[in-house]
Enzyme design. Structure first.
Site, PDB file in Angstrom:
ATOM      1  N   GLU A 141       0.426  -1.069  -0.238  1.00  0.00           N
ATOM      2  CA  GLU A 141      -0.260  -0.017   0.345  1.00  0.00           C
ATOM      3  C   GLU A 141       0.642   1.264  -0.024  1.00  0.00           C
ATOM      4  O   GLU A 141       0.405   1.724  -0.278  1.00  0.00           O
ATOM      5  CB  GLU A 141      -1.331   0.284   1.362  1.00  0.00           C
TER       6      GLU A 141
ATOM      7  N   ASP B 137      -5.058  -8.841   8.970  1.00  0.00           N
ATOM      8  CA  ASP B 137      -3.931  -7.741   8.939  1.00  0.00           C
ATOM      9  C   ASP B 137      -3.828  -8.378  10.680  1.00  0.00           C
ATOM     10  O   ASP B 137      -2.760  -8.194  10.975  1.00  0.00           O
ATOM     11  CB  ASP B 137      -4.305  -6.452   8.872  1.00  0.00           C
TER      12      ASP B 137
END
Ligand SMILES: Nc1ncnc2c1ncn2[C@@H]1O[C@H](COP(=O)(O)OP(=O)(O)OP(=O)(O)O)[C@@H](O)[C@H]1O
Ligand SMILES: *[C@@H]1O[C@H](CO)[C@@H](O)[C@H](O)[C@H]1NC(C)=O
Length: 289
Positions: free
Chosen positions: A121, A236
């Site tokens: 990201e 995550d």
């Protein structure tokens, strides 16, 4: 200053969420019944899960010089909730401004850690540079190729001790559609051939599959059956937990580390929200530590 054991190089995002009964058509304005903001970004999520388990963590990221950036730093531990069908628009903004100079300034934090975690990201070249800094310093590297890129630079594999991806990322990376543990094992073997030492493919309620150069036969590590209410951010939570165990229990067999990481991620799916659903060490069974 506390020594960093788990360092994450990655993203911070502020989620702006509207709940509506349906999605608006092009050009239409509709009423939402709730609006709220939440803290997200894969890097920050993984860092927060590792910290909640007791890891000494450092986060290397970039936020904007605006109220969102200020709030993210001030309220790093505040949490948001997302449920139901959604449209996600990511404005990567400051995350893409994390630069090589920033990394060089943080290089001592990376090279002194036990484990370095990164995702995709931020600019891929920055993630790769972080992997190289860590790898050449003998820091264990945990790479989560999310969101996945089909034409990933081959060096991502050779500088990763561990690659951990989900089913759709596995398919983008290898072209193999993953529907079960056997498919995940085939993906894992391909990732090993590309140069990582351990590959882990997560399978949602089915846990994960591991394979490594040391244990070259893929092994399925099932998750406990639970009633999921919101799976947002489960991946995550899993990666954050994995980083924690790799840093603090480096001699534990990988299968056991993955059983524990499955357990922690399975707790996160039993509550709503992303970071809001991540468990703290004090609320977990003592056998996990
Ligand atoms: N329904 C579930 N029941 C139990 N454990 C779950 C469930 N869903 C996810 N998990 C746990 O979370 C881990 C990661 O889930 P998953 O493979 O769905 O990752 P992901 O797709 O990256 O997650 P997400 O995109 O929803 O954040 C799994 O390996 C498992 O340990
Ligand atoms: C895997 O993670 C990506 C984010 O990288 C997400 O968009 C996708 O829905 C996840 N896939 C599965 C099967 O959960």
């Amino acid at each position: 200053m506390a020594v960093t054991e788990v360092v994450v190089v990655g993203s911070c995002m502020t989620d702006l969420v509207s709940l509506t009964t349906r999605l608006p058509k092009a050009g239409e304005t509709i009423h939402g019944h709730r609006f709220f903001t939440g803290f997200g970004g894969k890097g920050a999520n993984q860092c927060i899960q590792a910290a909640r388990l007791g890891a000494k963590t450092s986060m290397i990221c970039k936020v904007g010089k605006d109220s969102f950036g200020k709030d993210y730093i001030e309220n790093f531990k505040k949490n948001g909730i997302t449920t139901g069908q959604n449209f996600i628009v990511i404005v990567a903004g400051a995350n893409l401004l994390l630069s090589s100079d920033d990394l060089k300034r943080a290089a001592h934090v990376i090279s002194e850690a036990k484990v370095m975690v990164c995702q995709l990201e931020v600019t891929p070249a920055i993630s790769l540079e972080a992997l190289k800094i860590a790898h050449t310093s003998g820091v264990k590297t945990l790479f989560n190729p999310a969101p996945a890129l089909a034409d990933l630079d081959p060096q991502f594999y050779t500088h990763s001790d561990i690659i951990c991806c989900n089913e759709s990322e596995a398919e983008i990376l290898t072209g193999i559609a993953v529907g079960n543990a056997e498919d995940a094992g085939r993906v894992g073997l391909i990732l090993l051939e590309r140069g990582c030492k351990t590959a882990i493919v997560t399978l949602g309620p089915d846990g994960c599959v591991m394979v490594s150069t040391k244990e070259p036969v893929p092994k399925h590590v099932p998750a406990k059956k639970v009633t999921a209410v919101d799976t947002t951010g489960a991946g995550d939570s899993f990666v954050g937990a994995l980083a924690y165990y790799l840093a603090y229990y480096p001699s534990l067999p990988l299968e056991e580390i993955l059983m524990k990481s499955n357990f922690i991620a399975s707790i996160s799916v039993q509550a709503t929200g992303t970071q809001a659903s991540y468990p703290y060490r004090k609320d977990l069974p003592q056998e996990l530590f």
